[in-house]
Design an enzyme around this catalytic site. Structure first.
Site, PDB file in Angstrom:
ATOM      1  N   SER A  35      -7.499   1.474   3.416  1.00  0.00           N
ATOM      2  CA  SER A  35      -6.321   2.064   3.781  1.00  0.00           C
ATOM      3  C   SER A  35      -4.607   1.584   2.213  1.00  0.00           C
ATOM      4  O   SER A  35      -3.401   3.166   2.317  1.00  0.00           O
ATOM      5  CB  SER A  35      -5.051   1.758   5.251  1.00  0.00           C
ATOM      6  OG  SER A  35      -6.162   2.334   5.926  1.00  0.00           O
ATOM      7  N   LYS A  88      -4.065   4.956   0.668  1.00  0.00           N
ATOM      8  CA  LYS A  88      -3.369   6.352   1.279  1.00  0.00           C
ATOM      9  C   LYS A  88      -1.950   6.205   0.497  1.00  0.00           C
ATOM     10  O   LYS A  88      -1.123   7.136   0.013  1.00  0.00           O
ATOM     11  CB  LYS A  88      -2.793   5.750   2.531  1.00  0.00           C
ATOM     12  CG  LYS A  88      -3.886   6.352   3.466  1.00  0.00           C
ATOM     13  CD  LYS A  88      -3.731   4.866   5.150  1.00  0.00           C
ATOM     14  CE  LYS A  88      -4.800   5.396   5.864  1.00  0.00           C
ATOM     15  NZ  LYS A  88      -4.904   4.629   6.928  1.00  0.00           N
ATOM     16  N   TYR A 148     -11.030  11.320   1.895  1.00  0.00           N
ATOM     17  CA  TYR A 148     -10.307  10.306   2.171  1.00  0.00           C
ATOM     18  C   TYR A 148     -11.483   8.840   2.578  1.00  0.00           C
ATOM     19  O   TYR A 148     -11.417   7.492   2.097  1.00  0.00           O
ATOM     20  CB  TYR A 148      -9.702  10.636   3.534  1.00  0.00           C
ATOM     21  CG  TYR A 148      -9.550   9.207   4.268  1.00  0.00           C
ATOM     22  CD1 TYR A 148      -8.067   8.738   3.997  1.00  0.00           C
ATOM     23  CD2 TYR A 148      -9.805   8.805   5.315  1.00  0.00           C
ATOM     24  CE1 TYR A 148      -7.692   7.868   3.892  1.00  0.00           C
ATOM     25  CE2 TYR A 148      -9.526   7.935   6.267  1.00  0.00           C
ATOM     26  CZ  TYR A 148      -8.554   7.055   5.653  1.00  0.00           C
ATOM     27  OH  TYR A 148      -7.606   6.070   6.865  1.00  0.00           O
ATOM     28  N   VAL A 193      -8.002  -2.520   5.902  1.00  0.00           N
ATOM     29  CA  VAL A 193      -8.401  -3.395   6.295  1.00  0.00           C
ATOM     30  C   VAL A 193      -9.743  -4.115   5.781  1.00  0.00           C
ATOM     31  O   VAL A 193      -9.986  -4.800   6.654  1.00  0.00           O
ATOM     32  CB  VAL A 193      -9.501  -2.431   7.774  1.00  0.00           C
ATOM     33  CG1 VAL A 193      -8.329  -1.788   8.919  1.00  0.00           C
ATOM     34  CG2 VAL A 193      -9.868  -1.383   7.620  1.00  0.00           C
TER      35      VAL A 193
HETATM   36  N1  GLN Z   1     -11.312   3.237   6.460  1.00  0.00           N
HETATM   37  C1  GLN Z   1     -10.301   3.411   7.563  1.00  0.00           C
HETATM   38  C2  GLN Z   1     -10.178   4.356   8.451  1.00  0.00           C
HETATM   39  O1  GLN Z   1      -9.390   5.124   8.357  1.00  0.00           O
HETATM   40  C3  GLN Z   1      -9.174   2.838   7.260  1.00  0.00           C
HETATM   41  C4  GLN Z   1      -8.256   2.000   8.447  1.00  0.00           C
HETATM   42  C5  GLN Z   1      -7.117   0.854   7.113  1.00  0.00           C
HETATM   43  O2  GLN Z   1      -7.356   0.499   6.619  1.00  0.00           O
HETATM   44  N2  GLN Z   1      -6.152   0.352   8.135  1.00  0.00           N
HETATM   45  O3  GLN Z   1     -10.537   4.276   9.778  1.00  0.00           O
END
Ligand code: GLN
Length: 415
Positions: free
Chosen positions: A68, A71, A189, A259
Site C-alpha cells: 500500500s 498508493k 494496482y 502490509v
Molecule cells: N495488496 C494489498 C491489498 O490491496 C495492499 C494492502 C496494504 O498494504 N494495506 O489488499
C-alpha cells in the site's frame, strides 16, 4: 598521527540507528501478512537527508513488497499526469477513518474518500495516462534511483485474493468515478503492490517528497513542488488508515504503511525515513516500523508540532587559525541536518589539522539525540591523536576539552 576518514562522521548516526533497530527487533507483537516473503525477524531502518546522505542499519537491503505504500506514489503520478482538478473530481482527500479495504465512497453517487484506501488507489491507477503499469514502475524507479522489479509470486497471490479489490474496482465504474472497464486499472494496482523495494529505497523515495519533489541523490525532479506537497498532506491525514490520529500524535510525520512490512515517512525539508519489519498490528501497520519512526521522530526532534527556527545555516564559519588548528563555528538550533553537517565539518577539519576547535557559543538548542553524538566524535578523534576543544559547550563532552572562550582554547593549544 592517523588521519580520520571523513566518513567517520557517519559513525555516530549509524550507531544510533543500530541501537534503535536492535531494540525494535526485540518487539514480538504482531503477525506478518500472509502474502509475501515477510520473514518474521526482519527489521531495518534507513534515513536519507535532502542532501542525499543515506544512513541505514539492520535489514535495509532486504527486498519486500511495497504494497500500500505504492498508493502515495501512484497518486503523485496521477496528479502529475492529469492535474489536480481532474484527479480531485474523482478522488476526495478526506480521512476515511476506516480500514484500507473499506467500501468507502463519499456522497452520492460518490467519490473514494482518499487515494490511500484501496478504492481510491484503484481510481488513482485509472487516472494514470498511457500504458499504466510500465509508467508506474518507471516512476517508482526514478524515485528510488535504481531499477526495481515486480514479484510474480506476490502478484499471483494478490490476484487470487482480489475478490474484494475487484468489487471495489467495479463499484468505481458503477458510481461513474471511472469510465469503462476497471480491470486494467485494477491489474496495474495489483502489480504496483507487488513491486519489491528495500527500506533504503523507501527512505530515498520519502526524501524526494521531503525535498519538494527532487530526488536528492540523482538530482532528478520527479514531481512538481505542488504535487509533493499535496501527497505529503494526504499522507499526513490518511496514510496510516484508521490509526492516522494516534500515529500523528506519536510520530508527527506524514507517512504511509504497507502490509509488506514497510513504512515510508518524511520530515519536510529534512529527510525521508524507510523502515522494514513484517509483523503488523491490528491496523495493518508494522509494529517495529511504528516504534522506530516514533523513536527517530523523538530523538531527532522531527514531530511537525515542534517549531524550529531555520536550521540550514548551522555552520557560521570555518577558519584555519594556524597550521595546527581549525575553528568550526556553529550557530542557531542544531536539528538533525545541522548536527549532521557539523559532524562532517569537524571530521573533515581533523583530516587537515591535528586540532579542531568547535565554537558553540551561538548555539541555542541542540536536539535531544545530539548530546550523545558530539562526545562520540570527541572520543573518535582522541583515538587518532587529535584534540577537540569545545567553546561554550557543557562539561560532559567525553574526551573533548571544554573551554570558556576562544582565547582560552587558543592558549591551550599553544601550551
Ligand atoms: N495488496 C494489498 C491489498 O490491496 C495492499 C494492502 C496494504 O498494504 N494495506 O489488499
Amino acid at each position: 598521527m592517523a588521519t580520520p576518514e571523513a566518513s567517520a562522521a557517519r559513525v555516530p548516526i549509524l550507531r544510533h540507528l543500530e541501537r534503535l533497530v536492535d531494540s525494535a527487533r526485540d518487539l514480538t507483537d504482531g503477525d506478518p501478512a500472509p502474502v509475501g516473503p515477510g520473514e518474521r525477524d526482519g527489521c531495518g531502518a534507513a534515513i536519507c537527508t535532502v542532501d542525499g546522505h543515506i544512513y541505514g542499519a539492520g535489514d535495509v537491503d532486504v527486498e519486500f513488497a511495497i504494497q500500500s505504500i505504492s498508493k502515495a506514489f501512484t497518486y503523485a503520478l496521477a496528479l502529475s499526469d492529469r492535474g489536480m482538478d481532474f484527479v480531485d473530481q474523482r478522488i476526495n482527500v478526506e480521512p476515511s477513518g476506516e480500514a484500507f479495504n473499506e467500501i468507502s465512497l463519499d456522497g452520492d453517487p460518490g467519490r473514494p474518500a482518499n487515494p490511500l484506501v484501496n478504492i481510491g488507489a484503484i481510481a488513482a491507477d485509472w487516472c494514470v495516462s498511457g500504458d499504466r503499469f510500465p509508467r508506474i514502475l518507471e516512476f517508482y524507479e526514478r524515485l528510488a534511483g535504481r531499477s526495481l522489479s515486480m514479484s510474480e509470486e506476490i502478484y499471483r497471490a494478490e490476484g487470487e485474493g482480489s475478490a474484494r479489490n475487484r468489487a471495489l474496482a467495479w463499484l468505481l465504474t458503477s458510481a461513474g468515478v471511472i469510465e469503462g472497464h476497471p480491470e486494467e486499472a485494477l491489474d496495474a494496482y495489483l502489480r504496483q503492490c507487488s513491486i519489491l523495494v528495500t527500506a533504503t529505497d523507501l527512505a530515498i523515495m520519502g526524501a524526494t517528497l521531503a525535498n519538494r519533489g527532487v530526488q536528492p541523490v540523482t538530482g532528478d525532479r520527479v514531481m512538481s513542488e505542488a504535487v509533493a506537497e499535496r501527497v505529503l498532506s494526504v499522507m499526513a491525514t490518511c496514510g496510516m488508515y484508521d490509526d492516522a490520529g494516534a500515529w500523528m500524535i506519536r510520530v508527527g510525520l506524514p507517512a504511509k504503511s504497507g502490509v509488506g512490512g514497510g513504512i515510508v515517512a518524511a520530515a519536510s525539508g529534512q529527510l525521508g525515513i524507510g523502515t522494514y519489519g513484517p509483523p503488523l498490528d491490528a491496523h495493518g501497520n508494522s509494529v517495529r516500523g511504528t516504534e522506530m519512526c516514533a523513536q527517530l521522530s523523538h530523538d531527532f526532534d522531527l514531530h511537525f508540532a515542534r517549531v524550529h527556527r531555520p536550521h540550514h545555516s548551522t555552520i557560521r564559519r570555518i577558519v584555519d587559525l594556524s597550521p595546527e588548528a581549525r575553528l568550526v563555528e556553529l550557530q542557531g538550533d542544531l536539528a538533525f541536518l545541522g548536527i549532521e553537517a557539523a559532524l562532517q565539518a569537524v571530521l573533515t577539519a581533523a583530516q587537515d589539522r591535528p586540532a579542531v576547535i568547535v565554537d558553540m557559543t551561538r548555539v541555542h538548542h541542540i536536539v535531544h539525540h545530539a548530546e550523545d553524538l558530539l562526545p562520540q566524535v570527541a572520543d573518535r578523534l582522541a583515538e587518532t591523536g587529535h584534540r577537540l576543544l569545545v567553546v561554550g559547550g557543557d562539561s560532559q563532552l567525553g574526551e573533548a576539552t571544554v573551554c570558556r572562550d576562544l582565547d582560552e582554547a587558543v592558549a591551550l593549544l599553544r601550551d
